[in-house]
Write a protein that holds these residues in place. Structure first.
Motif, mmCIF file in Angstrom:
data_model
loop_
_atom_site.group_PDB
_atom_site.id
_atom_site.type_symbol
_atom_site.label_atom_id
_atom_site.label_comp_id
_atom_site.label_asym_id
_atom_site.label_seq_id
_atom_site.Cartn_x
_atom_site.Cartn_y
_atom_site.Cartn_z
ATOM 1 N N GLU A 36 58.784 40.986 40.595
ATOM 2 C CA GLU A 36 57.631 39.491 39.480
ATOM 3 C C GLU A 36 56.977 39.067 39.740
ATOM 4 N N ASN A 37 55.727 39.403 39.644
ATOM 5 C CA ASN A 37 54.649 38.503 40.058
ATOM 6 C C ASN A 37 53.095 38.280 39.582
ATOM 7 N N GLY A 38 52.520 37.357 40.238
ATOM 8 C CA GLY A 38 51.647 37.122 38.490
ATOM 9 C C GLY A 38 50.848 36.004 39.606
ATOM 10 N N ALA A 39 50.618 35.188 38.228
ATOM 11 C CA ALA A 39 49.275 33.942 39.191
ATOM 12 C C ALA A 39 49.601 33.458 37.437
ATOM 13 N N GLN A 40 48.996 31.748 37.648
ATOM 14 C CA GLN A 40 49.044 30.843 36.997
ATOM 15 C C GLN A 40 48.777 29.798 37.335
ATOM 16 N N VAL A 41 47.198 29.582 35.727
ATOM 17 C CA VAL A 41 45.946 29.107 36.658
ATOM 18 C C VAL A 41 45.953 27.795 35.711
ATOM 19 N N GLU A 95 60.044 57.672 37.365
ATOM 20 C CA GLU A 95 61.354 57.004 37.095
ATOM 21 C C GLU A 95 60.722 55.412 36.883
ATOM 22 N N SER A 96 59.589 55.605 37.764
ATOM 23 C CA SER A 96 59.054 53.751 38.003
ATOM 24 C C SER A 96 58.579 53.584 36.653
ATOM 25 N N ARG A 97 58.346 52.120 36.811
ATOM 26 C CA ARG A 97 57.518 51.404 35.978
ATOM 27 C C ARG A 97 57.135 49.887 35.970
ATOM 28 N N ALA A 98 56.137 49.516 35.146
ATOM 29 C CA ALA A 98 55.031 48.670 35.739
ATOM 30 C C ALA A 98 54.810 48.154 33.782
ATOM 31 N N ASP A 99 54.709 47.224 34.066
ATOM 32 C CA ASP A 99 54.487 45.886 32.846
ATOM 33 C C ASP A 99 53.236 44.963 33.722
ATOM 34 N N THR A 100 52.847 45.028 32.446
ATOM 35 C CA THR A 100 51.225 43.586 32.607
ATOM 36 C C THR A 100 51.373 42.675 31.351
ATOM 37 N N ILE A 101 52.167 41.951 31.711
ATOM 38 C CA ILE A 101 52.568 40.056 30.248
ATOM 39 C C ILE A 101 51.589 39.477 31.610
ATOM 40 N N PRO A 102 50.336 39.195 30.224
ATOM 41 C CA PRO A 102 49.236 38.618 30.869
ATOM 42 C C PRO A 102 48.987 37.503 29.503
ATOM 43 N N VAL A 103 49.117 35.732 30.007
ATOM 44 C CA VAL A 103 48.719 34.988 29.112
ATOM 45 C C VAL A 103 47.923 34.667 28.447
ATOM 46 N N ILE A 104 46.837 34.910 27.797
ATOM 47 C CA ILE A 104 45.638 33.158 27.647
ATOM 48 C C ILE A 104 45.360 32.453 27.169
ATOM 49 N N ILE A 105 45.586 31.364 27.352
ATOM 50 C CA ILE A 105 45.325 30.694 26.432
ATOM 51 C C ILE A 105 43.654 29.649 26.394
ATOM 52 N N ASN A 106 42.619 29.928 24.865
ATOM 53 C CA ASN A 106 41.629 29.185 25.487
ATOM 54 C C ASN A 106 40.991 28.056 24.587
ATOM 55 N N GLU A 107 41.491 27.194 24.931
ATOM 56 C CA GLU A 107 40.736 26.106 23.905
ATOM 57 C C GLU A 107 39.458 25.662 23.923
ATOM 58 N N CYS A 108 38.644 26.105 24.753
ATOM 59 C CA CYS A 108 37.379 25.626 25.085
ATOM 60 C C CYS A 108 36.602 26.546 24.294
ATOM 61 N N LYS A 109 35.458 26.477 23.829
ATOM 62 C CA LYS A 109 34.644 27.706 23.368
ATOM 63 C C LYS A 109 33.544 27.541 24.395
ATOM 64 N N GLU A 110 33.310 26.540 25.175
ATOM 65 C CA GLU A 110 32.106 26.976 26.248
ATOM 66 C C GLU A 110 32.503 27.562 27.171
ATOM 67 N N ALA A 111 34.052 28.270 27.295
ATOM 68 C CA ALA A 111 34.381 29.041 28.722
ATOM 69 C C ALA A 111 34.149 30.727 28.419
ATOM 70 N N THR A 112 34.026 31.440 29.710
ATOM 71 C CA THR A 112 34.409 32.402 29.422
ATOM 72 C C THR A 112 35.286 33.434 30.362
ATOM 73 N N ILE A 113 36.111 33.807 29.520
ATOM 74 C CA ILE A 113 37.102 35.028 30.280
ATOM 75 C C ILE A 113 37.275 36.202 30.087
ATOM 76 N N ILE A 118 43.118 27.401 29.703
ATOM 77 C CA ILE A 118 41.988 26.746 29.631
ATOM 78 C C ILE A 118 41.438 25.632 28.511
ATOM 79 N N LEU A 119 41.641 24.085 29.258
ATOM 80 C CA LEU A 119 41.714 22.835 28.128
ATOM 81 C C LEU A 119 40.545 22.638 27.623
ATOM 82 N N PRO A 120 40.710 21.823 26.552
ATOM 83 C CA PRO A 120 38.946 21.461 25.989
ATOM 84 C C PRO A 120 38.008 20.410 26.852
ATOM 85 N N ASN A 121 38.561 19.740 27.840
ATOM 86 C CA ASN A 121 37.171 19.708 28.355
ATOM 87 C C ASN A 121 36.624 20.799 29.797
ATOM 88 N N ALA A 122 37.398 22.007 29.307
ATOM 89 C CA ALA A 122 36.501 22.711 30.984
ATOM 90 C C ALA A 122 35.635 23.608 30.276
#
Length: 468
Positions: free
Chosen positions: A329-334, A386-404, A365-369
């Protein structure tokens, strides 16, 4: 096309070399305050560090295993030795390192890279302690501090105490608490204002003992307007007992500063790699993560970045390779905590022989961002059915003026492409290897040449597990 058979145990060559090295100190298996007190006494630490270790023991037993990620029920601290000091002193001259230990680092090419001026500073850790550490005189004259972490606690206590546990709190999860209870070794880097470390610093971590853990602590502080590139390498030989790696990396990138942190981890198939890495980035600072994750039975590694200053930027480029019996498992948190911050995530995974690759990420993304932008791309390549690959992204946007933006793709090697390459005289194995190397190229391009070569060699090593 000939049907493939799977070889579970591939020859990992130098990485599986087992050295017969004696030890000065080997504590009992398990985790108790008595054990952490002994570690602290062994290192002659200040009282505040001993107390932090003792509190971390309580936190470890208060917390359950993470509910996200692979099953960790096999991890039993009662059977893990958390501290082993090799029979060697720390040296700044390779010729003085005990020959049994030096021969391992010689095979890994670390002394040769230093001699060839490919590195401006080198650290080498064996089991729980650093056995070699050296930095070029020019950097020292510019005020750059490059030390093993134990020495930094003593010689730069105020600076260490100011930042220690500030990027990674001990309650983040159970294994950060474990780390803070029994940490040993690691690296400390401080780059003064306006200083640019153009030739990389590197520390290499080698866990040699069976049934043991490695818990190094890395702390890098890049002051205002400065820049640095740091490379860490990790490996361990294969045993029939469980080993644990639960290191921590705390990075601090100040205003207008830049840090590139490159990591190539090649643990053995009996290893649980439960590493934690986090960066805190100030105004107009830039953090670059480049990672390659190979080996290990289970790997859970999600580098996190706190974009705390306006205009802060993070790029995260990673590659994982999961073979038979592996869950990688690998990924990123921002966390976008300020205006006009930017994040870019490029995650690639390869799985074969029933291996499981997982991207697990979080972008918040917080409201002040306001004005912040986040883009993510996750690509997975499976080399068989036989192999497997999963993608589990979580996106939380609390700012209307952001682009994701986020995109993900999962696919297999295109047999038509393989057939075409075979028709041009390329063997099937080499055709598939070329496709895999091409898939990994965006990560390889971010590495210094010699490390890109090492990563391609690791890919070739993993691909040797499939034979005609």
């Amino acid at each position: 096309m000939a049907k493939k058979t799977i070889v579970d145990d591939i020859d990992r060559g130098v990485y599986d070399t087992i050295q017969e090295v004696g030890f000065k100190t080997k504590l009992d298996a398990g985790l108790t305050k008595e054990i952490t007190d002994k570690i602290s006494a062994e290192k002659n630490e200040p009282e505040w560090m001993r107390d932090l270790r003792r509190r971390a023991v309580d936190i470890f037993y208060e917390l359950d295993n993470p509910v996200w990620g692979p099953d960790l029920s096999e991890v039993d601290l009662d059977n893990i030795v958390t501290y082993i000091s090799p029979d060697a002193n720390m040296e700044d001259d390779w010729s003085k390192v005990p020959k049994e230990i030096k021969s391992m680092f010689d095979k890994l090419g670390i002394p040769e890279a230093e001699k060839g001026k490919l590195l401006s500073g080198v650290g080498a850790q064996y089991d729980s302690e650093v056995v070699y550490h050296n930095v070029q005189k020019e950097l020292t004259e510019q005020g750059v501090i490059f030390l093993d972490f134990d020495t930094a606690v003593k010689e730069h206590e105020d600076l260490v105490k100011k930042y220690f546990q500030k990027a990674i709190p001990p309650r983040l999860h159970k294994y950060t608490a474990l780390h803070y209870a029994v940490w040993s070794g690691g690296t400390f880097v401080y780059v003064p204002k306006g200083v640019h470390v153009e030739v990389p610093l590197q520390t290499y971590y080698r866990l040699n003992a069976p049934g043991a853990g490695q818990f190094e602590h890395t702390m890098i502080i890049v002051d205002e307007g400065a820049s640095c590139r740091f490379i860490e390498g990790c490996s361990a030989p294969k045993y029939n007992v469980l080993n644990i790696h639960a290191g921590s990396v705390e990075l601090f990138v100040e205003k207008n500063a830049k840090l590139n942190f490159t990591s190539i981890e090649n643990w053995s198939r009996n290893m649980y790699n439960l590493n934690t890495k986090r960066a805190v980035v100030g105004e107009n600072g830039r953090m670059e993560w480049v990672g390659g994750s190979f080996g290990s039975k289970v790997s859970m590694l999600y580098p996190g970045t706190m974009l705390n200053g306006e205009g802060a930027v993070v790029d995260n480029v990673t590659l994982t390779f999961a073979g038979s019996g592996q869950i990688i498992e690998n990924g990123a948190q921002v966390f976008h905590n300020a205006k006009n911050t930017k994040s870019n995530i490029d995650s690639r995974s390869i799985s074969k022989s029933g291996g499981v690759s997982v991207y697990r990420g979080l972008v918040k993304i917080l409201p002040n961002a306001a004005g912040s932008v986040s883009t993510g791309s996750c690509e997975s390549l499976m080399l068989d059915s036989e192999s497997r690959a999963d993608t589990i992204p979580v996106i939380i946007n609390e700012c209307k003026e952001a682009t994701i933006g986020h995109e993900a793709s999962i696919g297999r090697v295109d047999e038509e492409v393989v057939n075409y390459m075979c028709s041009r005289g390329i063997s099937e194995n080499e055709a598939k290897a070329m496709i895999v190397r091409g898939f990994a190229d965006p990560v390889a391009r971010e590495l210094p040449l010699e490390y890109a070569v090492e990563m391609n060699n690791l890919i070739n090593l993993e691909l040797e597990g499939t034979v005609g």
